[in-house]
Design a protein around this motif. Structure first.
Motif, short mmCIF file in Angstrom:
data_model
loop_
_atom_site.label_atom_id
_atom_site.label_comp_id
_atom_site.label_asym_id
_atom_site.label_seq_id
_atom_site.Cartn_x
_atom_site.Cartn_y
_atom_site.Cartn_z
N LEU A 42 0.83 -1.20 0.00
CA LEU A 42 0.00 0.00 0.00
C LEU A 42 0.86 1.25 0.00
O LEU A 42 0.59 2.21 -0.74
N ALA A 43 1.93 1.24 0.80
CA ALA A 43 2.82 2.40 0.86
C ALA A 43 3.54 2.62 -0.46
O ALA A 43 3.72 3.76 -0.91
N LEU A 44 3.99 1.53 -1.09
CA LEU A 44 4.72 1.66 -2.36
C LEU A 44 3.85 2.26 -3.45
O LEU A 44 4.28 3.18 -4.17
N TRP A 45 2.63 1.78 -3.57
CA TRP A 45 1.76 2.31 -4.62
C TRP A 45 1.24 3.70 -4.28
O TRP A 45 1.04 4.52 -5.19
N SER A 46 1.05 3.98 -3.00
CA SER A 46 0.67 5.33 -2.60
C SER A 46 1.80 6.32 -2.88
O SER A 46 1.57 7.43 -3.37
N ALA A 47 3.02 5.91 -2.59
CA ALA A 47 4.18 6.76 -2.88
C ALA A 47 4.35 6.97 -4.38
O ALA A 47 4.71 8.07 -4.82
N LEU A 48 4.05 5.93 -5.16
CA LEU A 48 4.15 6.05 -6.61
C LEU A 48 3.14 7.07 -7.15
O LEU A 48 3.49 7.93 -7.98
N LEU A 49 1.92 7.01 -6.64
CA LEU A 49 0.92 7.99 -7.04
C LEU A 49 1.30 9.39 -6.58
O LEU A 49 1.11 10.38 -7.31
N ALA A 50 1.84 9.48 -5.37
CA ALA A 50 2.24 10.79 -4.83
C ALA A 50 3.37 11.40 -5.65
O ALA A 50 3.43 12.62 -5.81
N LEU A 51 4.26 10.55 -6.16
CA LEU A 51 5.35 11.06 -7.00
C LEU A 51 4.80 11.82 -8.20
O LEU A 51 5.22 12.94 -8.52
N TRP A 52 3.85 11.22 -8.88
CA TRP A 52 3.30 11.82 -10.09
C TRP A 52 2.39 13.01 -9.76
O TRP A 52 2.20 13.90 -10.59
N TRP A 53 1.85 13.01 -8.56
CA TRP A 53 0.96 14.10 -8.16
C TRP A 53 1.73 15.35 -7.73
O TRP A 53 1.31 16.48 -8.00
N THR A 54 2.87 15.15 -7.09
CA THR A 54 3.59 16.28 -6.49
C THR A 54 4.65 16.88 -7.40
O THR A 54 5.14 17.97 -7.12
N GLN A 55 5.04 16.20 -8.48
CA GLN A 55 6.17 16.69 -9.27
C GLN A 55 5.71 17.28 -10.60
O GLN A 55 4.88 16.70 -11.30
N ASP A 56 6.28 18.43 -10.94
CA ASP A 56 6.07 19.08 -12.22
C ASP A 56 7.23 18.67 -13.13
O ASP A 56 8.35 19.17 -12.99
N ILE A 57 6.97 17.74 -14.05
CA ILE A 57 8.06 17.14 -14.80
C ILE A 57 8.74 18.12 -15.74
O ILE A 57 9.91 17.95 -16.09
N GLU A 58 8.04 19.15 -16.18
CA GLU A 58 8.63 20.08 -17.14
C GLU A 58 9.43 21.20 -16.46
O GLU A 58 10.13 21.95 -17.15
N ASN A 59 9.29 21.33 -15.15
CA ASN A 59 9.97 22.40 -14.43
C ASN A 59 10.72 21.84 -13.24
O ASN A 59 10.15 21.67 -12.16
N MET A 67 18.78 21.10 -1.19
CA MET A 67 19.40 19.79 -0.93
C MET A 67 18.82 18.68 -1.79
O MET A 67 19.50 17.67 -2.05
N LEU A 68 17.58 18.82 -2.22
CA LEU A 68 16.92 17.76 -2.98
C LEU A 68 16.45 18.31 -4.32
O LEU A 68 16.04 19.47 -4.43
N LEU A 69 16.49 17.46 -5.33
CA LEU A 69 16.08 17.82 -6.68
C LEU A 69 14.81 17.06 -7.04
O LEU A 69 14.69 15.88 -6.76
N ARG A 70 13.89 17.77 -7.66
CA ARG A 70 12.69 17.15 -8.20
C ARG A 70 12.62 17.50 -9.68
O ARG A 70 12.56 18.66 -10.06
N LEU A 75 11.78 11.61 -11.24
CA LEU A 75 10.45 10.99 -11.25
C LEU A 75 10.51 9.62 -11.91
O LEU A 75 9.97 8.63 -11.37
N LEU A 76 11.17 9.52 -13.05
CA LEU A 76 11.26 8.25 -13.77
C LEU A 76 12.04 7.22 -12.96
O LEU A 76 11.61 6.06 -12.83
N GLN A 77 13.16 7.63 -12.38
CA GLN A 77 14.01 6.68 -11.66
C GLN A 77 13.37 6.25 -10.34
O GLN A 77 13.43 5.06 -9.96
#
Length: 497
Positions: A42-59, A67-70, A75-77
């Motif tokens: 449940l955590a893995l798939w929730s985190a996967l959905l959260a990745l695509w929800w929280t990240q703006d892939i073009e920016n 300290m961290l890059l988005r 996102l892909l890795q």
């Protein structure tokens, strides 16, 4: 640069699941791993959905005070890492139960290591980077030696721990040298300061050498590969599948990031070091694997060879080379998941006498090449899926692995490394021998006497997922531009400047 917890929701999701499993274990110490497994998935798939929800892939953006890059590449890795662990646990469920590893602690260690993987992939500063590397590695040492009744498992865990600690020390020393040369731990600042004449080129080169040594160990590249065959042979197969896929994604992401931005000014030094590692890995991986009679050891040397091919793309030092390397690691992960998925379905059943023999027979069961003799007559679906995986790893069209090798060899040729490309083609031909040997045993040989139908049936969900995984190798091989263009575009969108 912003300071917000919203982009950290994927990591916080895994951390929450980890805390819940720890709490439930404290409240009910005698429970098995069923609830922990459900929470982990449940955590893995929730985190996967959260990745695509929280990240703006073009920016692309830097968070947590830089300290961290988005970005699209992270996102892909990170998505590939989460998906790989989920499939690993699906394929390894029955094996974990049979080997008495179906415990909450097992899933806590998997989650801890994956949390470190996400941190490494997303880091743009040496502090979270090193913390992520250690968080990724320490649970792996415990997982490798988790079978307390198996001397091979304990021996592999000790070797992995001592060599891993040495590699971590090399990486930390290399980071300290780069800090001494530039006065900064921020990768963005290091890239700017490394170009200035005031920075010490000698310290930067020494730092690069030590960091490359640590990365080569994580990738199991020659001559830092000594741990791989013993760990692959002695560790539980589910753990081996995890080690051969998820941490590799993090290390490749780190290598490409260091080469593309902070230490790009040292590209000639990178190319010299990586060329040597690539040649040694391809040659030794291809030649030594031929002598192996155990499939897990064969796949260990196969991994060593594949890391050599991957380095061909990285040492090209340009956008196409980096995208080719990322494409290659994704093709390798998909192919390896199928191979180990079938292997896990072969050694799920333990003999009664294994319980009193230190578990060594349990580790061997279903892993020897002879166990696959005549497999098509006993289990056609296993034989077909393993054939797809072996042909993909061998780089035979129209499987996905062919386009992975084509991409990295093309990148090396375009960059002028003709001699490396020739070696890569020759070693690919040599490596095809031991992949096709297994295919011949499965499809064209008769089963050994007494084999009968002893193979356990594969549960519905693992069989469905494994079949889809195998078909993906064929489908993406027929339409490779889908994944290749995704990696090219991800790296293009990931540029901060």
């Amino acid at each position: 640069m912003t300071f917000s917890l919203i982009p950290l929701i994927p990591e916080l999701t895994l951390l929450t699941a980890l805390a819940l499993i720890l709490l439930l274990t404290a409240l009910r110490p005698s429970q098995d791993g069923t609830v922990a497994y459900a929470l982990t998935q449940l955590a893995l798939w929730s985190a996967l959905l959260a990745l695509w929800w929280t990240q703006d892939i073009e920016n692309p953006q830097l968070i947590m005070d830089g300290m961290l890059l988005r970005s699209a590449s992270t996102l892909l890795q990170q998505s590939a890492a989460l998906l790989a662990l989920s499939l690993t646990l699906i394929y390894g469920r029955a094996s974990l139960i049979q080997q008495k590893l179906w415990q909450p602690e097992t899933f806590m260690l998997f989650l801890c290591s994956t949390l470190g993987v996400l941190a490494v992939i997303g880091s743009y500063h040496f502090v979270p980077l090193y913390l992520g590397l250690e968080l990724m590695a320490l649970p792996l040492y415990a997982l490798v030696a988790f079978r307390k009744d198996g001397t091979l498992s304990i021996e592999a865990g000790l070797k992995y721990f001592f060599l891993g600690a040495l590699a971590s020390g090399f990486m930390l020393y290399g980071m300290s040298l780069i800090y001494g040369a530039t006065g900064s731990l921020d990768l963005f600042a290091i890239g700017r300061l490394a170009l200035e004449s005031g920075s010490s080129q000698t310290l930067l080169v020494l730092g690069l050498v030590f960091i490359t040594t640590g990365l080569a160990f994580k990738l199991s590249a020659v001559p830092f590969h000594m741990w791989a065959p013993d760990v692959y042979r002695g560790a539980p197969t589910t753990v081996v599948l995890f080690i051969s896929t998820v941490p590799k994604l993090a290390v490749v992401a780190l290598l490409l990031r260091l080469m593309s931005d902070p230490l790009s000014s040292l590209l000639p030094y990178w190319q010299n070091v990586l060329a040597l590692l690539a040649v040694l890995s391809m040659v030794i991986g291809a030649v030594v694997a031929i002598a192996q009679s155990n499939l897990k050891r064969m796949l260990a040397y196969s991994t060593i060879g594949h890391m050599g091919y991957l380095l061909l793309g990285a040492l090209a030092g340009d956008q196409y080379g980096f995208s080719a390397a990322m494409f290659y690691i994704l093709t390798y992960v998909l192919s390896n998941l199928v191979a180990f998925g079938v292997l896990l379905s072969m050694n799920e059943t333990l003999d009664d006498d294994c319980k009193n023999t230190g578990g060594e027979n349990a580790l061997s069961r279903g892993s020897d090449l002879e166990d696959f003799r005549g497999l098509y007559r006993r289990s056609p679906i296993r034989a077909v899926l393993m054939t797809l995986s072996m042909l993909s790893l061998a780089g035979i069209p129209p499987l996905l692995g062919f386009y992975g090798k084509f991409a990295v060899i093309s990148a090396a040729l375009i960059s002028g490394f003709v001699w490396l490309s020739v070696i890569a083609i020759l070693t690919s031909v040599i490596a095809a021998f031991y992949y096709l040997r297994l295919v011949r045993l499965m499809l064209f040989s008769r089963p050994n006497e007494g084999e009968g139908d002893r193979l356990p049936s594969i549960s519905v969900i693992p069989r469905a997922v494994l079949t889809l995984n195998g078909l993906a190798l064929l489908a993406l091989g027929l339409f490779p531009n889908v994944l290749l263009e995704a990696t090219v575009q991800a790296l293009a969108w990931a540029r901060l400047l």
